[in-house]
Design an enzyme around this catalytic site. Structure first.
Site, mmCIF file in Angstrom:
data_model
loop_
_atom_site.group_PDB
_atom_site.id
_atom_site.type_symbol
_atom_site.label_atom_id
_atom_site.label_comp_id
_atom_site.label_asym_id
_atom_site.label_seq_id
_atom_site.Cartn_x
_atom_site.Cartn_y
_atom_site.Cartn_z
ATOM 1 N N ARG A 19 -0.393 4.335 -0.330
ATOM 2 C CA ARG A 19 -1.211 5.535 -0.125
ATOM 3 C C ARG A 19 -0.756 6.359 1.081
ATOM 4 O O ARG A 19 -0.266 5.824 2.066
ATOM 5 C CB ARG A 19 -2.681 5.141 0.065
ATOM 6 C CG ARG A 19 -3.317 4.653 -1.210
ATOM 7 C CD ARG A 19 -4.717 4.210 -0.968
ATOM 8 N NE ARG A 19 -4.782 3.133 0.012
ATOM 9 C CZ ARG A 19 -5.881 2.727 0.586
ATOM 10 N NH1 ARG A 19 -7.026 3.320 0.316
ATOM 11 N NH2 ARG A 19 -5.860 1.730 1.439
ATOM 12 N N ASP A 24 0.854 -1.195 0.000
ATOM 13 C CA ASP A 24 0.000 0.000 0.000
ATOM 14 C C ASP A 24 0.890 1.245 0.000
ATOM 15 O O ASP A 24 1.654 1.455 0.940
ATOM 16 C CB ASP A 24 -0.900 -0.021 1.250
ATOM 17 C CG ASP A 24 -2.075 0.926 1.145
ATOM 18 O OD1 ASP A 24 -1.995 1.891 0.335
ATOM 19 O OD2 ASP A 24 -3.069 0.721 1.859
#
Ligand SMILES: [Zn+2]
Length: 256
Positions: free
Chosen positions: A111, A109
């Site tokens: 983000r 991930d």
């Protein structure tokens, strides 16, 4: 509803849609949503992005006010091509979508929510929000940015077996605050049935059994309900929010 639109510049930016008069609300509903072309636009059954966005928008509409931050962080920040490649690897080699990223040499991930947090705090002047999420990372990002967060869970029905597996991996590997998938398998009906059963068994134990057994039965029931009930995480977070409130100075009225 009146809608205002702002662009949020930056690598982890996107757009903000501000619905209604959030100025009148002490802690407005906020959804921070990362773009998912398959789920949001094409209504893919493979993930829960579409249903989460739908439910968040329904809740904002019912509340007459709220904020949607739609971030251009497709494929958990890796982009649509990596996401497609990840899905191919996941489907062909039996990976989940997180370990597929790792197998392709990516982080699970990428983000970040710093820009979104700054936008909420600085551009909208928010110091307290009700965050529509199951993702603890988003809660943490806002709290680090000095925004008080009450988490509002988004409990959606998985639309396929693959979506169910995807959500289960989110829960077990990434710590997302989702109910175990047994909750969905048994269905929503099981919730009141289970609680009624728990209360009945406990009451019977207290009435019939010797005192230590009754106490043990009560503790066991509380433990089972705690482990199983979808609201358990919000109780934990609410306790944390109270602790924060007790240890922090009172928040000033936000200026906008
Ligand atoms: Zn998705």
């Amino acid at each position: 509803m009146r809608v205002r639109v702002h662009s949020i510049p930056g690598r982890d930016g996107g757009h903000a849609l501000i619905f209604g008069d959030i100025e009148r609300v002490t802690a407005p509903l906020v959804r921070i949503h990362s773009r998912c072309l398959y789920g949001d636009a094409l209504q893919s059954d493979d993930c829960d992005c579409g249903p989460e966005l739908d439910q968040a928008m329904d809740m904002i509409q019912r509340a007459d006010a709220g904020v949607l931050l739609y971030l251009e962080q497709e494929g958990r920040g890796a982009g649509l091509e990596v996401k497609a490649e990840g899905l191919r690897v996941a489907q062909n080699e039996g990976h989940d979508t997180y370990s597929a990223y790792v197998a392709l040499g990516h982080q699970p991930d990428y983000r970040e929510f710093d820009t979104a947090t700054r936008f909420l705090a600085e551009n909208l002047g928010l110091r307290s929000v009700r965050l529509l999420t199951n993702n603890q990372d988003k809660v943490d990002a806002l709290q680090i940015g000095d925004i008080a967060v009450t988490r509002v869970p988004l409990i959606t029905e998985p639309r396929s077996r693959r979506a169910r597996e995807y959500m289960e991996v989110k829960r077990t590997h990434r710590g997302h605050l989702l109910p175990p998938m047994s909750f969905h398998r048994i269905g929503r009906l099981a919730d009141p049935v289970f609680l009624t059963l728990a209360v009945t068994v406990t009451a019977a134990a207290i009435y019939w059994a010797p005192r230590p057994l009754a106490v043990a039965a009560f503790i066991l029931m509380v433990a089972i309900v705690q482990a199983w009930h979808p609201a358990r995480t919000s109780v934990r977070l609410r306790l944390r929010a109270w602790r924060r409130k007790l240890t922090q100075r009172p928040q000033a009225t936000p200026s906008r």
